[in-house]
Design an enzyme around this catalytic site. Structure first.
Site, PDB file in Angstrom:
ATOM      1  CG  ASN A   1      -2.034   1.031   1.093  1.00  0.00           C
ATOM      2  OD1 ASN A   1      -1.987   1.909   0.243  1.00  0.00           O
ATOM      3  ND2 ASN A   1      -3.028   0.944   1.943  1.00  0.00           N
ATOM      4  CG  ASP A   2       2.099   2.704   3.727  1.00  0.00           C
ATOM      5  OD1 ASP A   2       0.997   3.242   3.568  1.00  0.00           O
ATOM      6  OD2 ASP A   2       2.427   2.125   4.771  1.00  0.00           O
ATOM      7  CB  VAL A   3       5.871   0.682  -1.557  1.00  0.00           C
ATOM      8  CG1 VAL A   3       6.595   0.377  -0.261  1.00  0.00           C
ATOM      9  CG2 VAL A   3       5.024  -0.468  -2.019  1.00  0.00           C
TER      10      VAL A   3
END
Lengths: 101, 456
Positions: free
Chosen positions: B382-384
């Site tokens: 998600n964050d990447v």
């Protein structure tokens, strides 16, 4: 005093060596490298054994033995877990070698 | 006095450690390097037993055996996904051991030995910080407590006050080495360690592990000074220096400064993010729809994340990729430097599933390819791939280099729920009209996808 200076010299030189040896490392190996370095400082076990071995009161011996247990976990666990991680890299590396042949 | 042969033995062990670190920096020699390090450590312990002839030999050997069993069982049982917290734990116990050693040595110090007393105070304080900090790190990674930054209004004041208190106690200790002052100093260190790590957000925790690792190294070095033991001095300094550099390299890979990671949340403003699921509309699809998207694409890039590893779905993913390749689809894996929970963690996890090394491509190398990619399949990450890292200056991950998944034609997310990622912030890419979501456990979803793909 000369002994202090000798120790200080060793400290400074070792710091440079520490920076130098890992200056080129790919992010792929950051985790195993951290884990391997972590295992190396488990060598505080040597200190724990020395201090416990010289202890006279029971309390100090008990604390010392606790330190020995903790340091051993750090050292042994650290090396074993690093080896487990690196074992995973063995497959691809071996395959690469075959490609080069 | 330590006999000369033992000194030379210690020197050999120190050289083993240096060569081990060097070898660990290259994939080809890494495993040998680690074994060499272990050999050096065993040599050092044997020398210590022979040269110092310690009293209480039987209890020491029993303690050694208990520690060995604990270490081996712990590191053999742990799953690859839980590796970061295990490293944190091992680091913590090492720091604790160093603090205890210095504490016991206090009684032996003479009152006029100023430099050893300073080194003792340093070992006790920093060893305790490393111990409690690592334990909090462990709790965060194991999700025994919230992974989000924890702060409270008085925290900065309390932190600074504790540090000052620690320095005053250290001053007392240097003046006159009393054990009870050492114990107090140790308690202050424990409190400082907790306060240091609490405000750090989940995604930054790996960098903190690395930093605490460097701390423990320096602690061991100071312990070596106190005990007049050159091996501890050299090994500790090596780890301290290498660990500091490694911490900086990891922080750079995430586009963060170490200072910001530690104190960003305390300064305020960077703890945005609801941490809860929002109810904005998203496009979700079934396995068949997604299989069609993948099966008829020319070029697919897979973005694996921690969720993949948690679901133990690496092997299923590899099967899916092989199926796609047999249909003539070009597939690559895009590996973000901090995919998983630590730098390089994802490489370890995929190597475990025997994904060929040459299919794993690093961020800088693959980021230009997303523009020409038909489908990006994001599995448990998600964050990447969160564009907020580029567009939203207030986001905690702002400035972190990301994979340009949003440049591809279509994006597919395999997700368990709409819960935000480890950094606790919303991902705009999920609401993009070109994005399709396939909800469910990563392994179930991949299995269904594989089945659907085979019937195409």
């Amino acid at each position: 005093m000369t002994e202090s200076i000798a120790l200080l010299t060793i400290f400074v030189l070792a710091a440079f060596v520490g920076v130098e040896v890992i200056s080129k490392v790919s992010s792929t190996l950051h985790t195993p490298l951290m884990s391997g370095a972590n295992a190396i400082h488990g060598v505080i076990l040597v200190g724990a054994i020395i201090v416990t071995g010289q202890a006279e009161s029971t309390l100090v011996v008990i604390v010392g033995l606790l330190a020995v247990v903790l340091a051993t976990v750090n050292m042994v666990g650290g090396f074993v877990v690093t080896d487990r991680m690196l074992e995973m890299f063995k497959g691809p590396a071996a395959r690469k070698k075959e490609l080069h042949k | 006095m330590i006999p000369t042969w033992a000194q030379i033995g210690y020197l050999i062990a120190a050289v083993c450690f240096i060569v081990a670190l060097k070898a660990l920096s290259s994939p080809k020699s890494a495993r040998t390097g680690n074994l060499l390090g272990a050999a050096g450590a065993v040599l050092a312990v044997i020398i210590t037993f022979v040269a110092y002839k310690p009293d209480h030999l039987a209890p020491i050997l029993i303690a050694l055996a208990i520690g060995t069993v604990g270490g081996v069982v712990g590191s053999r049982r742990v799953q690859m996904t839980q590796m970061p917290q295990l490293v944190a734990l091992f680091n913590g116990v090492g720091g604790g051991a160093a603090a205890l050693v210095a504490l016991m040595e206090l009684g032996e110090l003479s009152t006029d030995a100023v430099v050893p007393a300073i080194a003792s105070a340093f070992t006790i304080l920093v060893g305790a910080i490393s111990f409690s900090g690592s334990i909090v790190t462990f709790a965060k990674l194991q999700e025994l407590m919230t992974t989000r930054p924890v702060t409270f209004p008085g925290l900065p004041v309390l932190f600074v006050a504790s540090m000052l208190g620690g320095l005053v106690l250290a001053g007392f200790l240097v003046n006159e080495p009393r054990v009870w002052v050492g114990v107090l100093l140790c308690l202050v260190g424990l409190a400082v360690g907790v306060m240091l790590v609490l405000p750090v957000g989940g995604a930054d925790v790996p960098i903190v592990i690395s930093l605490l690792n460097a701390f423990t190294g320096l602690t061991v070095a100071a312990g070596g000074y106190v005990l007049n033991n050159t091996l501890l001095l050299v090994a500790g300094t090596l780890v301290g220096a290498a660990g500091t550099l490694l911490t900086k390299m990891m922080a750079d890979a995430m586009g963060r400064s170490v200072f910001n990671i530690l104190f960003g949340a305390v300064k305020g403003g960077s703890t945005l993010g609801g941490g809860t699921a929002s109810d904005r509309p998203v496009i979700s699809g079934g396995a068949e729809d997604v299989a069609i998207l993948l099966g008829y694409a020319n070029k697919v890039i897979i973005v694996p994340g921690y969720g993949l590893a948690v679901a133990q779905a690496q092997h299923t993913l590899r099967d899916l990729v092989e199926e796609l390749q047999s249909r003539g689809v070009k597939v690559d894996y895009a590996i973000h430097p901090v995919a998983g929970r630590m730098p390089g963690h994802m490489n370890v996890l995929l190597a475990e599933a025997q994904v060929p090394y040459d299919q794993l491509r690093e961020m800088d190398e693959i980021n230009g390819d997303f523009k020409t990619t038909d489908v990006v399949l994001v599995v448990g990450a998600n964050d990447v791939v969160n564009p907020a890292a580029r567009n939203t200056p207030s986001a905690p991950i702002y400035g972190m280099p990301i994979l340009n998944a949003d440049e591809a034609q279509r994006v597919i997310f395999l997700k368990r729920s709409m819960r935000p990622g480890f950094a606790g912030i919303e991902n705009e890419l999920l609401y993009d009209p070109r994005t399709t979501l396939l909800f469910g456990d990563a392994r179930d979803s991949l299995t269904k996808l594989l089945g659907a793909l085979k019937t195409l």
